[in-house]
Design an enzyme around this catalytic site. Structure first.
Site, PDB file in Angstrom:
ATOM      1  N   CYS A 184      -2.658  -0.364   5.176  1.00  0.00           N
ATOM      2  CA  CYS A 184      -1.104  -0.420   5.861  1.00  0.00           C
ATOM      3  C   CYS A 184      -1.284   0.318   7.285  1.00  0.00           C
ATOM      4  O   CYS A 184      -0.470   1.233   7.689  1.00  0.00           O
ATOM      5  CB  CYS A 184      -0.263   0.362   5.077  1.00  0.00           C
ATOM      6  SG  CYS A 184      -0.259  -0.182   3.421  1.00  0.00           S
TER       7      CYS A 184
ATOM      8  N   ASP B 210       5.551  12.557   8.978  1.00  0.00           N
ATOM      9  CA  ASP B 210       5.308  11.700   7.849  1.00  0.00           C
ATOM     10  C   ASP B 210       4.431  12.661   6.989  1.00  0.00           C
ATOM     11  O   ASP B 210       3.083  12.651   7.044  1.00  0.00           O
ATOM     12  CB  ASP B 210       4.850  10.250   8.091  1.00  0.00           C
ATOM     13  CG  ASP B 210       4.169   9.748   6.557  1.00  0.00           C
ATOM     14  OD1 ASP B 210       4.188  10.133   5.808  1.00  0.00           O
ATOM     15  OD2 ASP B 210       3.705   8.456   7.242  1.00  0.00           O
TER      16      ASP B 210
ATOM     17  N   HIS C 288       0.690   5.145   9.576  1.00  0.00           N
ATOM     18  CA  HIS C 288       0.820   4.128   8.396  1.00  0.00           C
ATOM     19  C   HIS C 288       2.011   3.169   8.774  1.00  0.00           C
ATOM     20  O   HIS C 288       2.970   3.540   9.563  1.00  0.00           O
ATOM     21  CB  HIS C 288       1.128   4.867   7.058  1.00  0.00           C
ATOM     22  CG  HIS C 288       1.417   4.262   5.964  1.00  0.00           C
ATOM     23  ND1 HIS C 288       2.288   3.361   5.511  1.00  0.00           N
ATOM     24  CD2 HIS C 288       0.445   4.088   4.856  1.00  0.00           C
ATOM     25  CE1 HIS C 288       2.268   2.881   4.346  1.00  0.00           C
ATOM     26  NE2 HIS C 288       0.960   3.164   3.811  1.00  0.00           N
TER      27      HIS C 288
ATOM     28  N   LYS D 122       1.709  10.787  -4.842  1.00  0.00           N
ATOM     29  CA  LYS D 122       0.504  11.382  -4.326  1.00  0.00           C
ATOM     30  C   LYS D 122       0.336  12.932  -4.989  1.00  0.00           C
ATOM     31  O   LYS D 122      -0.975  13.266  -4.518  1.00  0.00           O
ATOM     32  CB  LYS D 122       0.246  10.849  -2.791  1.00  0.00           C
ATOM     33  CG  LYS D 122       0.374   9.502  -2.480  1.00  0.00           C
ATOM     34  CD  LYS D 122       0.252   9.333  -1.249  1.00  0.00           C
ATOM     35  CE  LYS D 122       0.898   7.971  -0.543  1.00  0.00           C
ATOM     36  NZ  LYS D 122       0.224   6.837  -0.931  1.00  0.00           N
TER      37      LYS D 122
ATOM     38  N   GLN E  73       0.609  12.257   3.121  1.00  0.00           N
ATOM     39  CA  GLN E  73      -0.750  12.682   2.711  1.00  0.00           C
ATOM     40  C   GLN E  73      -1.117  14.239   2.755  1.00  0.00           C
ATOM     41  O   GLN E  73      -2.029  14.659   2.576  1.00  0.00           O
ATOM     42  CB  GLN E  73      -1.685  11.817   3.656  1.00  0.00           C
ATOM     43  CG  GLN E  73      -1.603  10.459   3.418  1.00  0.00           C
ATOM     44  CD  GLN E  73      -2.330  10.021   2.336  1.00  0.00           C
ATOM     45  OE1 GLN E  73      -2.844  10.696   1.151  1.00  0.00           O
ATOM     46  NE2 GLN E  73      -2.105   8.686   1.631  1.00  0.00           N
TER      47      GLN E  73
HETATM   48  N1  PMP Z   1       2.687   7.197   4.999  1.00  0.00           N
HETATM   49  C1  PMP Z   1       1.566   7.576   4.908  1.00  0.00           C
HETATM   50  C2  PMP Z   1       0.510   8.248   5.578  1.00  0.00           C
HETATM   51  C3  PMP Z   1       0.858   6.906   3.398  1.00  0.00           C
HETATM   52  O1  PMP Z   1      -0.316   7.319   3.395  1.00  0.00           O
HETATM   53  C4  PMP Z   1       1.769   6.378   2.670  1.00  0.00           C
HETATM   54  C5  PMP Z   1       1.198   5.737   1.369  1.00  0.00           C
HETATM   55  N2  PMP Z   1       0.185   5.053   1.409  1.00  0.00           N
HETATM   56  C6  PMP Z   1       3.132   5.959   3.112  1.00  0.00           C
HETATM   57  C7  PMP Z   1       3.599   6.594   4.385  1.00  0.00           C
HETATM   58  C8  PMP Z   1       4.058   5.286   2.225  1.00  0.00           C
HETATM   59  O2  PMP Z   1       4.228   6.241   1.107  1.00  0.00           O
HETATM   60  P1  PMP Z   1       5.168   5.387  -0.417  1.00  0.00           P
HETATM   61  O3  PMP Z   1       4.545   3.897  -0.398  1.00  0.00           O
HETATM   62  O4  PMP Z   1       4.880   6.284  -1.361  1.00  0.00           O
HETATM   63  O5  PMP Z   1       6.568   5.237   0.308  1.00  0.00           O
END
Ligand code: PMP
Length: 408
Positions: free
Chosen positions: A366, A202, A125, A228, A205
């Site tokens: 993203c 990270d 991401h 999430k 998910q």
């Molecule tokens: N890493 C991953 C794999 C994600 O799916 C997301 C959220 N889509 C993020 C980071 C970022 O998370 P947040 O916007 O809640 O900080």
């Protein structure tokens, strides 16, 4: 024998799931990787805080302040138990993004020099790419990516080969938000530790879908997101090894993170508080505490087993749709299904599905580098949760047939 998992039993706990959209169609919420819905207990916890004990934490000695502090710090304890971590190693953040940026600026930046490398993977991401690029750009370091195969599985041999002495930090998704791949992070942590390379995982998910045991995982940093995990937005955490938290300078300065301040200098509070300047998202974390209670009451092992079944069912269903291309077929995979229908733009798929009551995400998720790998600008993505059902998958596939007949 435990009783079979009944998603309908849990759906009733989520008020939003009984919503109807577009001419009274039942909502099918398949955008859980984006953000999950909230059970009534989370809504009540946030509501109860604002109604009955709204006060700032840490500063007040009055009744409300003490109650707010106990509830807020109680949420930290719940999160720590949830992740099998020590509470003083959990920095509460606004989410994964802030957690990764904290590591980038406070840990990585002071350690990077020209020629150094940060190793990520092709499936990251942007939150696990861009912060590293920002600090690399200031130091002459570079960010390189380990490749994946056509099924979306990380090439572990290549990853290992790329772990050269130039690598000062590795950063890997636990679970891909686009293709659902579950990376072997414990194995990756071993590879990194053998070479003295700190590893950030990270976990954005992963936490809602599988048990995460930070004592067992062996990484140096773990970032997670609360929204999430059925909690409020603006909540999350960074877990880090104690020695890192002690060595890292604060990134944000302000109230709450100090022991004493004078114009001759400031003595910082101990971790995790030295990284938590300012008034935090008190209501959000109280809600996250309730979300963790809720998830524990359902049982993560049961959630994981049910979602695996639902994924297999949904994958077979999507494979029956003519002209549908599924991205990501890792053997270890969370219930995330990215797809395209021949000749139809992902946004059109998502818009038409929405008119049928099905909420999916479309776009690059993203993850531009992953889209570049697959050679597509965007995909549509259905991401499932334990409150989704086979009936919903059937309705989704019927809606996809309609989309195909209209547009393909
Ligand atoms: N890493 C991953 C794999 C994600 O799916 C997301 C959220 N889509 C993020 C980071 C970022 O998370 P947040 O916007 O809640 O900080």
């Amino acid at each position: 024998m435990s009783e079979p998992f009944d998603p309908l039993r849990y759906r009733a706990d989520f008020p939003l799931l009984s919503r109807r959209v577009h001419d009274d169609k039942p909502l099918i919420y398949f955008d859980n990787a984006n953000t999950a819905q909230k059970p009534q207990s989370v809504i009540d916890a946030v509501d109860g805080y604002y109604r009955t004990y709204n006060a700032n934490v840490a500063r007040a000695v009055h009744t409300l302040g003490e109650q707010a502090t106990a509830a807020y710090e109680g949420a930290r304890s719940k999160l720590a138990m949830f992740l099998n971590a020590n509470r003083d190693q959990l920095v509460l953040t606004s989410g994964t993004t802030q957690a990764i940026n904290l590591v980038a600026y406070s840990f990585a930046l002071p350690r990077l020099a020209a020629g150094d490398e940060i190793l990520v993977t092709q499936m990251e991401h942007h939150a696990n790419i861009v912060p590293w690029q920002l600090v690399a750009g200031r130091t002459g370091a570079t960010v390189k990516a380990a490749p994946i195969d056509a099924n979306g599985v990380l090439d572990l041999e290549r990853f290992e080969a790329l772990l050269t002495p130039a690598v000062k930090l590795a950063a890997v998704a636990h679970v891909s938000n686009v293709i659902g791949t579950i990376n072997p992070v414990a194995q990756i942590a071993k590879l990194c530790r053998a070479r003295g390379i700190p590893l950030l995982v990270d976990g954005s998910q992963a936490c809602p879908h599988q048990r995460v045991d930070l004592q067992a995982l062996g990484c140096d940093f773990y970032a997670m997101t609360g929204h999430k995990l059925f909690g409020p937005t603006g909540t999350g955490a960074l877990w880090a090894r104690r020695e890192h938290l002690q060595a890292m300078p604060p990134f944000f300065g302000g109230g709450e993170m100090i022991r004493t301040v004078s114009f001759d200098g400031t003595v910082f509070a101990d971790p995790p508080h030295k990284f938590e300047a300012g008034t935090p998202n008190i209501a959000g974390f109280i809600g996250l505490g309730a979300a963790i209670d809720y998830v524990e009451s359902v049982g993560l092992d049961r959630i994981q087993a049910y979602e695996a079944e639902l994924l297999a069912y949904a994958t077979a269903a999507l494979d029956s749709v003519p002209g549908l291309r599924l991205f990501g077929r890792a053997p270890h995979k969370a219930a995330v299904l990215s797809f395209l229908i021949d000749g139809v733009h992902a946004h059109d798929v998502a818009t038409l599905l929405d008119h049928e009551g099905v909420a999916v995400r479309s776009g690059h998720h993203c993850a531009h580098p992953l889209m570049q790998f697959f050679g597509v600008p965007a995909t549509a993505r259905a991401s499932l949760s334990f409150y989704n059902t086979r009936d919903e998958v059937d309705a989704f596939v019927r809606a996809l047939d309609k989309v195909r007949r209209l547009l393909a």
